[in-house]
Design a protein around this motif. Sequence first.
Motif, mmCIF file in Angstrom:
data_model
loop_
_atom_site.group_PDB
_atom_site.id
_atom_site.type_symbol
_atom_site.label_atom_id
_atom_site.label_comp_id
_atom_site.label_asym_id
_atom_site.label_seq_id
_atom_site.Cartn_x
_atom_site.Cartn_y
_atom_site.Cartn_z
ATOM 1 N N SER A 25 0.835 -1.201 0.000
ATOM 2 C CA SER A 25 0.000 0.000 0.000
ATOM 3 C C SER A 25 0.869 1.250 0.000
ATOM 4 C CB SER A 25 -0.923 0.002 1.222
ATOM 5 O OG SER A 25 -1.857 -1.053 1.157
ATOM 6 N N GLY A 26 1.932 1.217 0.803
ATOM 7 C CA GLY A 26 2.853 2.349 0.830
ATOM 8 C C GLY A 26 3.505 2.573 -0.516
ATOM 9 N N ILE A 31 2.078 6.095 -7.291
ATOM 10 C CA ILE A 31 0.939 6.701 -7.988
ATOM 11 C C ILE A 31 1.033 8.218 -7.922
ATOM 12 C CG2 ILE A 31 -1.533 7.188 -7.714
ATOM 13 C CD1 ILE A 31 -2.071 4.297 -7.412
ATOM 14 N N GLY A 32 1.511 8.720 -6.791
ATOM 15 C CA GLY A 32 1.687 10.158 -6.656
ATOM 16 C C GLY A 32 2.968 10.655 -7.294
ATOM 17 N N PHE A 33 4.039 9.881 -7.163
ATOM 18 C CA PHE A 33 5.348 10.330 -7.640
ATOM 19 C C PHE A 33 5.456 10.390 -9.153
ATOM 20 C CE2 PHE A 33 9.498 9.058 -9.291
ATOM 21 C CZ PHE A 33 10.279 10.102 -8.836
ATOM 22 N N LEU A 34 4.955 9.371 -9.843
ATOM 23 C CA LEU A 34 5.173 9.252 -11.281
ATOM 24 C C LEU A 34 4.633 10.452 -12.064
ATOM 25 C CD1 LEU A 34 6.531 7.345 -13.231
ATOM 26 C CD2 LEU A 34 4.368 6.116 -13.480
ATOM 27 N N PRO A 35 3.343 10.788 -11.938
ATOM 28 C CA PRO A 35 2.850 11.968 -12.682
ATOM 29 C C PRO A 35 3.470 13.267 -12.200
ATOM 30 C CG PRO A 35 1.163 11.156 -11.172
ATOM 31 C CD PRO A 35 2.264 10.131 -11.178
ATOM 32 N N PHE A 36 3.732 13.364 -10.902
ATOM 33 C CA PHE A 36 4.337 14.587 -10.366
ATOM 34 C C PHE A 36 5.729 14.816 -10.950
ATOM 35 C CE2 PHE A 36 7.350 16.311 -7.237
ATOM 36 C CZ PHE A 36 6.836 17.592 -7.095
ATOM 37 N N TYR A 37 6.549 13.785 -10.975
ATOM 38 C CA TYR A 37 7.912 13.921 -11.487
ATOM 39 C C TYR A 37 7.905 14.295 -12.967
ATOM 40 C CZ TYR A 37 12.748 12.825 -12.630
ATOM 41 O OH TYR A 37 14.045 12.902 -13.068
ATOM 42 N N LEU A 38 7.014 13.678 -13.737
ATOM 43 C CA LEU A 38 6.928 13.992 -15.164
ATOM 44 C C LEU A 38 6.468 15.429 -15.377
ATOM 45 C CD1 LEU A 38 5.372 10.682 -16.532
ATOM 46 C CD2 LEU A 38 7.712 11.499 -16.861
ATOM 47 N N LEU A 47 4.694 12.356 0.217
ATOM 48 C CA LEU A 47 4.589 10.993 -0.301
ATOM 49 C C LEU A 47 5.505 10.048 0.465
ATOM 50 C CD1 LEU A 47 4.465 11.658 -4.166
ATOM 51 C CD2 LEU A 47 2.587 10.882 -2.702
ATOM 52 N N ASN A 48 6.694 10.527 0.822
ATOM 53 C CA ASN A 48 7.613 9.709 1.609
ATOM 54 C C ASN A 48 7.069 9.418 3.003
ATOM 55 O OD1 ASN A 48 10.593 9.086 0.566
ATOM 56 N ND2 ASN A 48 9.879 10.958 -0.430
ATOM 57 N N CYS A 81 3.185 3.723 6.152
ATOM 58 C CA CYS A 81 2.629 2.398 5.854
ATOM 59 C C CYS A 81 3.628 1.299 6.209
ATOM 60 C CB CYS A 81 2.259 2.302 4.376
ATOM 61 S SG CYS A 81 0.787 3.239 3.902
ATOM 62 N N PHE A 82 4.913 1.550 5.945
ATOM 63 C CA PHE A 82 5.943 0.574 6.306
ATOM 64 C C PHE A 82 5.955 0.326 7.812
ATOM 65 C CE2 PHE A 82 9.266 0.465 2.670
ATOM 66 C CZ PHE A 82 8.261 0.259 1.748
ATOM 67 N N ILE A 83 5.828 1.399 8.591
ATOM 68 C CA ILE A 83 5.839 1.265 10.045
ATOM 69 C C ILE A 83 4.697 0.374 10.516
ATOM 70 C CG2 ILE A 83 5.462 2.521 12.226
ATOM 71 C CD1 ILE A 83 6.975 4.881 10.926
#
Length: 206
Positions: free
Chosen positions: A156-157, A163-170, A189-190, A196-198
């Motif tokens: 999930s993380g 999903i947030g990073f890809l369009p934002f970076y482009l 996003l991080n 979620c990892f925690i």
Amino acid sequence: MILELADSVRTGVLIIAFLVSVYYWKNYKNSAQKYFPFLMLFATIVEVTGSVRLYYEKETSNFLYNVYLIISFVFLLIWFITILKRKIIPKILLFVFLAATVFSVFTESATGDLYFYMLMTGSVFILAGAFLFFKQLIETDAAVYFIKNQQFWIMSGLLVFYIGFLPFYLLVRNLDLHDYRIGLVIPLLNILLYGCFIIGFKCPSK
């Protein structure tokens, strides 16, 4: 000031995620996630080193981040091979990713910016692996207990982040936008990713 605070929070959440992964390692040391503390340690070292160099030396650490991204993508794609039932797909993704990485190494500057082809290929493949995982999850009884599923929270993380990073970076790369609110996106996003990892590291392993 706001960006520095956001970066500090991001680094703090990452460190907490690393410490939590180590503390609960005994509960999942025999699972497919047993090597995640090493990834979290590496991420922490890279993040702290990059932040210190940027703050004191006013220099970016693109080479270091490129090395980290390559290792983390390979780590996650191998993890996909371990946890997915249809292993041929993640094996193909890993092979294509390695080819894209080699292409980036020979055609792009390691210090000028992040490797574009490597980063885009890895990001798309992580999303593909996440979707395959969730498809597999809903087809099994494990979906009923997803709240306590360690792999669910890690995936999930990853899903939320990329999903947030890809369009934002482009968008930022193509339009060259500069605004402090844009600078808050990656830290946010991080924070969601490591949050979620925690939760995942605290869940029973599978």
